[in-house]
Scaffold this motif. Structure first.
Motif, short mmCIF file in Angstrom:
data_model
loop_
_atom_site.label_atom_id
_atom_site.label_comp_id
_atom_site.label_asym_id
_atom_site.label_seq_id
_atom_site.Cartn_x
_atom_site.Cartn_y
_atom_site.Cartn_z
N ALA A 25 -1.27 19.40 -8.53
CA ALA A 25 -1.63 19.26 -7.74
C ALA A 25 -1.69 19.99 -6.45
O ALA A 25 -0.18 20.80 -6.99
CB ALA A 25 -1.66 17.62 -7.11
N MET A 26 -1.93 19.95 -5.20
CA MET A 26 -1.79 20.72 -3.93
C MET A 26 -0.42 20.15 -3.49
O MET A 26 -0.90 18.79 -2.97
CB MET A 26 -2.84 21.03 -3.15
N PRO A 27 0.86 20.43 -3.28
CA PRO A 27 2.40 19.67 -2.69
C PRO A 27 1.69 20.53 -1.72
O PRO A 27 2.10 21.92 -0.86
CB PRO A 27 2.91 20.17 -3.73
N GLY A 28 2.65 19.60 -0.36
CA GLY A 28 3.00 20.34 0.53
C GLY A 28 4.00 20.36 1.51
O GLY A 28 5.04 20.75 -0.01
N ARG A 29 4.44 20.77 2.52
CA ARG A 29 5.82 21.91 2.39
C ARG A 29 7.07 20.51 2.70
O ARG A 29 7.75 20.91 1.13
CB ARG A 29 5.92 22.26 4.00
N GLY A 30 6.59 19.46 2.98
CA GLY A 30 7.65 18.22 2.20
C GLY A 30 7.68 18.44 1.08
O GLY A 30 9.40 18.35 0.86
N ALA A 31 7.14 17.76 -0.48
CA ALA A 31 7.74 17.98 -1.76
C ALA A 31 7.57 19.63 -2.04
O ALA A 31 9.29 19.58 -2.75
CB ALA A 31 6.33 18.09 -2.31
N ILE A 32 7.28 20.61 -1.79
CA ILE A 32 8.16 21.76 -1.64
C ILE A 32 9.47 21.76 -1.51
O ILE A 32 10.72 22.29 -2.14
CB ILE A 32 7.27 23.40 -0.89
N HIS A 33 9.83 21.90 0.30
CA HIS A 33 11.28 21.88 0.26
C HIS A 33 11.58 20.93 0.07
O HIS A 33 13.14 21.21 -0.84
CB HIS A 33 11.04 21.20 1.64
N ALA A 34 11.57 19.32 -0.63
CA ALA A 34 12.55 18.40 -1.66
C ALA A 34 12.77 19.31 -3.71
O ALA A 34 13.72 18.76 -3.21
CB ALA A 34 11.87 16.85 -1.67
N ALA A 35 11.68 19.68 -3.49
CA ALA A 35 12.28 20.27 -5.03
C ALA A 35 13.08 21.66 -4.66
O ALA A 35 13.37 21.51 -6.21
CB ALA A 35 10.85 20.71 -5.52
N LEU A 36 12.90 22.06 -3.83
CA LEU A 36 14.13 23.28 -3.65
C LEU A 36 15.69 22.39 -2.34
O LEU A 36 16.19 23.56 -2.59
CB LEU A 36 13.64 24.38 -2.67
N ASN A 37 15.36 21.50 -2.18
CA ASN A 37 16.94 20.73 -1.92
C ASN A 37 16.59 18.94 -2.23
O ASN A 37 16.65 18.42 -1.79
CB ASN A 37 16.36 20.58 -0.37
N PRO A 38 16.55 19.24 -3.80
CA PRO A 38 16.99 17.93 -4.26
C PRO A 38 17.96 16.80 -4.21
O PRO A 38 18.95 18.06 -3.33
CB PRO A 38 16.82 18.32 -5.68
N GLU A 39 18.22 15.83 -3.83
CA GLU A 39 19.41 14.97 -3.51
C GLU A 39 19.77 14.31 -4.99
O GLU A 39 18.74 13.57 -5.23
CB GLU A 39 18.75 13.51 -2.24
N LYS A 40 20.61 14.61 -5.01
CA LYS A 40 20.69 14.37 -6.63
C LYS A 40 21.84 13.19 -6.59
O LYS A 40 23.23 13.98 -5.89
CB LYS A 40 21.71 15.35 -7.66
N ASP A 41 22.26 12.31 -6.52
CA ASP A 41 22.93 11.22 -6.24
C ASP A 41 23.62 10.40 -7.56
O ASP A 41 24.13 9.49 -7.40
CB ASP A 41 22.19 10.41 -5.40
N GLY A 42 22.81 11.45 -9.08
CA GLY A 42 23.01 10.41 -10.48
C GLY A 42 22.14 10.33 -10.76
O GLY A 42 22.23 9.69 -12.34
N SER A 43 21.15 9.88 -9.88
CA SER A 43 20.18 8.66 -10.41
C SER A 43 19.53 9.75 -11.95
O SER A 43 19.02 10.79 -11.12
CB SER A 43 19.37 8.44 -10.08
N LEU A 44 18.53 8.24 -12.96
CA LEU A 44 18.42 9.83 -13.96
C LEU A 44 16.51 9.06 -14.40
O LEU A 44 15.78 9.26 -14.69
CB LEU A 44 19.10 9.83 -15.05
N TYR A 45 16.57 7.71 -13.15
CA TYR A 45 15.70 7.40 -13.63
C TYR A 45 14.83 6.27 -11.95
O TYR A 45 15.36 6.86 -11.10
CB TYR A 45 15.47 6.02 -14.88
N PHE A 46 13.91 5.97 -12.29
CA PHE A 46 13.25 5.50 -11.18
C PHE A 46 11.94 4.93 -11.69
O PHE A 46 11.06 5.22 -12.37
CB PHE A 46 12.69 6.10 -10.49
#
Length: 355
Positions: A292-313
């Motif tokens: 799909a077409m990602p916006g800047r927010g999704a691109i920024h998130a993909a390159l700046n992931p918040e890794k808190d140990g979660s493996l599932y959602f």
């Protein structure tokens, strides 16, 4: 003899005076006509056709009720032919303006602007459909092959580039007659610009991507997974962690994309078991292209992931998610939120196939 001479002179002077007064009156009347408000009660859109000369333009203005009389402007334009060059296009004519202001508008080269918004998360097919619905665009893509569209948008070296995710979701301005290919070219350039900016600013060594294109693929998945801006980085963190642990992404939107038109709104276990290039329950790593077409927010998130140990959602049913570090905790969350029977399964819960 002298009497007749004087009489002739008086007559001539009278005639000349009459002509002068008439000319002055005519001149003043002409100036008054040029300065008078146009006979329109509301703002109107007037389209000056390409190639139209002065006479054609004036006839069209009178026919559409914008001008009451053509001769004042015709005379003005004959006196100043080099000063005014009429430019084709649609123009907004506001009420209350006079003929001078009308000429300024028609020679401004500033036609009426329209806009189209390409929302985040659309597929390439949906983008084309949206563009093709715009009556003011000159639609060229109806009968074009994908390779020809990509060549027009990105250049001849990109004919074979997969179009998915290559166009930036944004609001684009255009005037009547602009082609849909122009919008696509602008959106493609904007996506390249945004992706490069975000890629250059990212700590690439800490990310499991081989290229910016991998980040674009991840961003498209994040875009489809959540509409909650604050969750994007956390969603990206789950997927990045899973990639780094050599775990499958197991995300429903990729499966749905791989099914194409076969997906009818209900994602089944059979679908999850089917081997396609986009079924991340069956393949390792990222799918081959964005979905799909990602916006800047999704691109920024993909390159700046918040890794808190979660493996599932798992989706809560309100657009947000519950995140878990263990499969046991995830399964409890799944059971708790199963009461929210989602009408469409666009938001996945990784390891669904293990439940």
């Amino acid at each position: 003899m002298a009497f007749f001479y004087k009489r002739s002179v008086l007559i001539l002077l009278s005639v000349l005076l009459f002509l002068a007064v008439s000319a002055l009156a005519g001149f003043l009347y002409w100036k008054k006509m040029l300065a008078a408000p146009l006979p329109i009660q509301n703002s109107v859109i007037f389209e000056l056709q390409k190639g139209a000369g002065v006479n054609q333009a004036l006839r069209a203005l009178k026919r559409e009720g914008i001008l009451e009389h053509r001769w004042p402007l015709r005379l003005w334009l004959k006196l100043y032919p080099q000063k005014y060059v009429l430019r084709a296009g649609e123009y907004r004519i506001p009420k209350g303006i006079n003929a001078h202001a009308l000429l300024d508008i028609l020679t401004s080269g500033k036609p009426v602007q329209y806009q189209i918004t390409l929302p985040e998360g659309l597929s390439f097919k949906e983008v084309l459909a949206l563009l093709q619905q715009q009556a003011k665009l000159d639609v060229r893509t109806h009968d074009m092959k994908t390779g020809d569209i990509m060549q027009a948008a990105a250049g001849k070296d990109y004919r074979d580039l997969h179009p998915e995710g290559q166009f930036f979701p944004d609001t684009y301005q255009f005037h009547k007659g602009v082609t849909d290919l122009h919008i696509l070219k602008t959106a493609y350039s904007k996506m390249q610009q945004v992706l490069k900016e975000e890629w250059d600013q990212a700590d690439q060594k800490k990310l499991p991507y081989k290229s910016a294109y991998d980040a674009l693929i991840m961003a498209s998945i994040v875009e489809k997974e959540t509409g909650v801006p604050d969750e994007r980085a956390r969603i990206a963190g789950v997927f990045v962690t899973r990639l780094q642990k050599k775990m499958r992404l197991q995300t429903d939107p990729t499966v749905i994309y791989g099914l194409g038109e076969r997906f009818k709104g209900n994602l089944t276990r059979t679908h999850l078991k089917e081997k396609t290039a986009y079924n991340t329950y069956r393949i390792n790593g990222l799918p081959p292209t964005p979905i799909a077409m990602p916006g800047r927010g999704a691109i920024h998130a993909a390159l700046n992931p918040e890794k808190d140990g979660s493996l599932y959602f798992v989706a809560k049913g309100d657009g947000s998610h519950v995140f878990s570090r263990t499969l046991a905790a995830h399964n409890r969350a799944v059971r708790e939120y199963q009461i929210y029977k989602r009408k469409q399964n666009y938001q996945s819960s990784p390891d669904r196939a293990e439940q």
